[in-house]
Enzyme design. Sequence first.
Site, PDB file in Angstrom:
ATOM      1  N   LYS A  98     -24.972 -76.601  69.619  1.00 14.63           N
ATOM      2  CA  LYS A  98     -26.176 -75.845  69.216  1.00 14.63           C
ATOM      3  C   LYS A  98     -26.218 -75.690  67.697  1.00 14.63           C
ATOM      4  O   LYS A  98     -25.186 -75.505  67.062  1.00 14.63           O
ATOM      5  CB  LYS A  98     -26.146 -74.452  69.860  1.00 14.63           C
ATOM      6  CG  LYS A  98     -26.153 -74.493  71.386  1.00 14.63           C
ATOM      7  CD  LYS A  98     -25.892 -73.114  71.974  1.00 14.63           C
ATOM      8  CE  LYS A  98     -24.514 -72.589  71.631  1.00 14.63           C
ATOM      9  NZ  LYS A  98     -24.184 -71.314  72.302  1.00 14.63           N
ATOM     10  N   THR A 101     -31.304 -62.449  66.476  1.00 14.33           N
ATOM     11  CA  THR A 101     -30.762 -63.595  67.220  1.00 14.33           C
ATOM     12  C   THR A 101     -29.549 -63.179  68.055  1.00 14.33           C
ATOM     13  O   THR A 101     -28.737 -64.022  68.422  1.00 14.33           O
ATOM     14  CB  THR A 101     -30.362 -64.726  66.254  1.00 14.33           C
ATOM     15  OG1 THR A 101     -29.466 -64.177  65.280  1.00 14.33           O
ATOM     16  CG2 THR A 101     -31.561 -65.351  65.584  1.00 14.33           C
ATOM     17  N   GLY A 155     -27.564 -62.721  71.092  1.00 15.13           N
ATOM     18  CA  GLY A 155     -27.652 -63.213  72.471  1.00 15.13           C
ATOM     19  C   GLY A 155     -28.350 -64.552  72.632  1.00 15.13           C
ATOM     20  O   GLY A 155     -28.599 -64.988  73.759  1.00 15.13           O
ATOM     21  N   THR A 156     -28.626 -65.251  71.525  1.00 11.64           N
ATOM     22  CA  THR A 156     -29.329 -66.545  71.668  1.00 11.64           C
ATOM     23  C   THR A 156     -28.497 -67.552  72.469  1.00 11.64           C
ATOM     24  O   THR A 156     -29.035 -68.271  73.306  1.00 11.64           O
ATOM     25  CB  THR A 156     -29.687 -67.167  70.296  1.00 11.64           C
ATOM     26  OG1 THR A 156     -28.512 -67.183  69.483  1.00 11.64           O
ATOM     27  CG2 THR A 156     -30.779 -66.405  69.595  1.00 11.64           C
ATOM     28  N   GLY A 157     -27.188 -67.581  72.180  1.00  9.75           N
ATOM     29  CA  GLY A 157     -26.328 -68.563  72.851  1.00  9.75           C
ATOM     30  C   GLY A 157     -26.210 -68.265  74.345  1.00  9.75           C
ATOM     31  O   GLY A 157     -26.276 -69.173  75.181  1.00  9.75           O
ATOM     32  N   CYS A 158     -26.040 -66.991  74.673  1.00 18.08           N
ATOM     33  CA  CYS A 158     -25.924 -66.595  76.089  1.00 18.08           C
ATOM     34  C   CYS A 158     -27.217 -66.957  76.825  1.00 18.08           C
ATOM     35  O   CYS A 158     -27.189 -67.509  77.932  1.00 18.08           O
ATOM     36  CB  CYS A 158     -25.696 -65.093  76.215  1.00 18.08           C
ATOM     37  SG  CYS A 158     -24.275 -64.503  75.305  1.00 18.08           S
TER      38      CYS A 158
HETATM   39  N1  LIG Z   1     -33.600 -68.900  63.892  1.00 18.83           N
HETATM   40  C1  LIG Z   1     -33.710 -69.729  64.946  1.00 18.83           C
HETATM   41  N2  LIG Z   1     -34.883 -70.348  65.203  1.00 18.83           N
HETATM   42  C2  LIG Z   1     -35.017 -71.185  66.260  1.00 18.83           C
HETATM   43  N3  LIG Z   1     -34.004 -71.459  67.107  1.00 18.83           N
HETATM   44  C3  LIG Z   1     -32.804 -70.885  66.907  1.00 18.83           C
HETATM   45  C4  LIG Z   1     -32.580 -69.988  65.812  1.00 18.83           C
HETATM   46  N4  LIG Z   1     -31.292 -69.543  65.870  1.00 18.83           N
HETATM   47  C5  LIG Z   1     -30.740 -70.134  66.954  1.00 18.83           C
HETATM   48  N5  LIG Z   1     -31.635 -70.955  67.568  1.00 18.83           N
HETATM   49  C6  LIG Z   1     -31.428 -71.718  68.818  1.00 18.83           C
HETATM   50  O1  LIG Z   1     -30.838 -70.819  69.750  1.00 18.83           O
HETATM   51  C7  LIG Z   1     -29.889 -71.494  70.573  1.00 18.83           C
HETATM   52  C8  LIG Z   1     -28.545 -70.805  70.409  1.00 18.83           C
HETATM   53  O2  LIG Z   1     -27.939 -71.295  69.231  1.00 18.83           O
HETATM   54  P1  LIG Z   1     -26.840 -70.587  68.356  1.00 18.83           P
HETATM   55  O3  LIG Z   1     -27.473 -69.433  67.654  1.00 18.83           O
HETATM   56  O4  LIG Z   1     -26.218 -71.654  67.529  1.00 18.83           O
HETATM   57  O5  LIG Z   1     -25.831 -70.066  69.457  1.00 18.83           O
HETATM   58  P2  LIG Z   1     -24.800 -68.847  69.449  1.00 18.83           P
HETATM   59  O6  LIG Z   1     -25.591 -67.620  69.795  1.00 18.83           O
HETATM   60  O7  LIG Z   1     -23.832 -69.241  70.502  1.00 18.83           O
HETATM   61  O8  LIG Z   1     -24.207 -68.774  68.076  1.00 18.83           O
HETATM   62  C9  LIG Z   1     -29.937 -72.965  70.129  1.00 18.83           C
HETATM   63  O9  LIG Z   1     -30.854 -73.660  70.949  1.00 18.83           O
HETATM   64  C10 LIG Z   1     -30.433 -72.863  68.691  1.00 18.83           C
HETATM   65  O10 LIG Z   1     -31.053 -74.060  68.245  1.00 18.83           O
HETATM   66  C1  LIG Z   2     -20.460 -59.640  76.025  1.00 14.21           C
HETATM   67  C2  LIG Z   2     -20.897 -60.638  75.024  1.00 14.21           C
HETATM   68  N1  LIG Z   2     -20.878 -61.952  75.339  1.00 14.21           N
HETATM   69  C3  LIG Z   2     -21.276 -62.868  74.442  1.00 14.21           C
HETATM   70  C4  LIG Z   2     -21.712 -62.500  73.184  1.00 14.21           C
HETATM   71  C5  LIG Z   2     -22.134 -63.551  72.176  1.00 14.21           C
HETATM   72  O1  LIG Z   2     -23.490 -63.480  71.930  1.00 14.21           O
HETATM   73  P1  LIG Z   2     -24.332 -64.663  71.263  1.00 14.21           P
HETATM   74  O2  LIG Z   2     -25.145 -65.285  72.358  1.00 14.21           O
HETATM   75  O3  LIG Z   2     -25.196 -63.989  70.242  1.00 14.21           O
HETATM   76  O4  LIG Z   2     -23.392 -65.651  70.653  1.00 14.21           O
HETATM   77  C6  LIG Z   2     -21.729 -61.116  72.886  1.00 14.21           C
HETATM   78  N2  LIG Z   2     -22.143 -60.690  71.666  1.00 14.21           N
HETATM   79  N3  LIG Z   2     -21.310 -60.216  73.812  1.00 14.21           N
END
Ligand SMILES: Nc1ncnc2c1ncn2[C@@H]1O[C@H](COP(=O)(O)OP(=O)(O)O)[C@@H](O)[C@H]1O
Ligand SMILES: Cc1ncc(COP(=O)(O)O)c(N)n1
Length: 267
Positions: free
Chosen positions: A173, A206, A208-211
């Site tokens: 990602k 952002t 929780g975006t990854g979850c």
């Molecule tokens: N500012 C943003 N605008 C659009 N898409 C985003 C943005 N930040 C994250 N994403 C998308 O959200 C998803 C989660 O990515 P990321 O933020 O790298 O994960 P994590 O929460 O695990 O760090 C991916 O599909 C990424 O491209």
């Molecule tokens: C309990 C729990 N699990 C996962 C994440 C990661 O969150 P993110 O999706 O922003 O990387 C978090 N902050 N808390």
Amino acid sequence: MNKALTIAGSDSGGGAGIQADIKTFQELDVFGMSAITAVTAQNTLGVQAVYPMTSEAVAKQIESIGEDIGADAVKTGMLFNAEIIESVSEKIKQYGWENVVVDPVMIAKGGASLLQAEAVHALIRHLLPLSIVITPNIPEAEALTDTPIRTREDKEEAARKLLALGVKNVVIKGGHDEDPNQSSDLFFDGTEFVTLSTKRIPTNNTHGTGCTFSAAVTAGLANGASIYEAVQTAKSFIQAAIKGQVPIGHGHGPTNHWAYRKSSHKE
Ligand SMILES: Nc1ncnc2c1ncn2[C@@H]1O[C@H](COP(=O)(O)OP(=O)(O)O)[C@@H](O)[C@H]1O
Ligand SMILES: Cc1ncc(COP(=O)(O)O)c(N)n1
């Protein structure tokens, strides 16, 4: 009735972890179930405390689902330590679950550790080979492969190394990328690299975006989509969720889990 199980940590603030997963399952017409690995005291400002469950308590929750209800797809999120990783891996094997999405959660956006450093090896050894797809962000892909990622070539190299560890499909990602215009995720199935790009949304919200993204992939698999189709829908889902924003709290706010359902333009 399509059912999905999330094995992850609880986020009291409701934006990430189990709460994000269940909301996402619900939005995508999947019956959501959970096995909680740890309770976090957490809000938009960060993680104030982590209370891990015993590996036995995690195993018991999974057994309750495996022995009665079953699951069409399973995802893992925060697993916290090696004992929990080992018991989750055992249970996944016991129930023969194949649609397993591993989001190798390591560090919360505020910097709190959600996986003990010494557990990374257990993740690689026990869980990654059981997955159908893994969804690391850039720092997680770097930690799993010992490869610093700056360029597109670095991402491809890391993706290849992950497949060499026994992973079948990977999405690296791009939320942590430097690119100010696009947020691009790299999908690799061992043959072809595909980039999924959307306009980067300028926002602090952002959490929780990854979850949410990996839960949407899991819901897609539970609904019978192919891995690539599930990833495509997840990308649209997270784009709508980030755009929709939920400006609550005083720090990094969560995404809007109902925005995809409400949006007329699914990007
Ligand atoms: N500012 C943003 N605008 C659009 N898409 C985003 C943005 N930040 C994250 N994403 C998308 O959200 C998803 C989660 O990515 P990321 O933020 O790298 O994960 P994590 O929460 O695990 O760090 C991916 O599909 C990424 O491209
Ligand atoms: C309990 C729990 N699990 C996962 C994440 C990661 O969150 P993110 O999706 O922003 O990387 C978090 N902050 N808390």
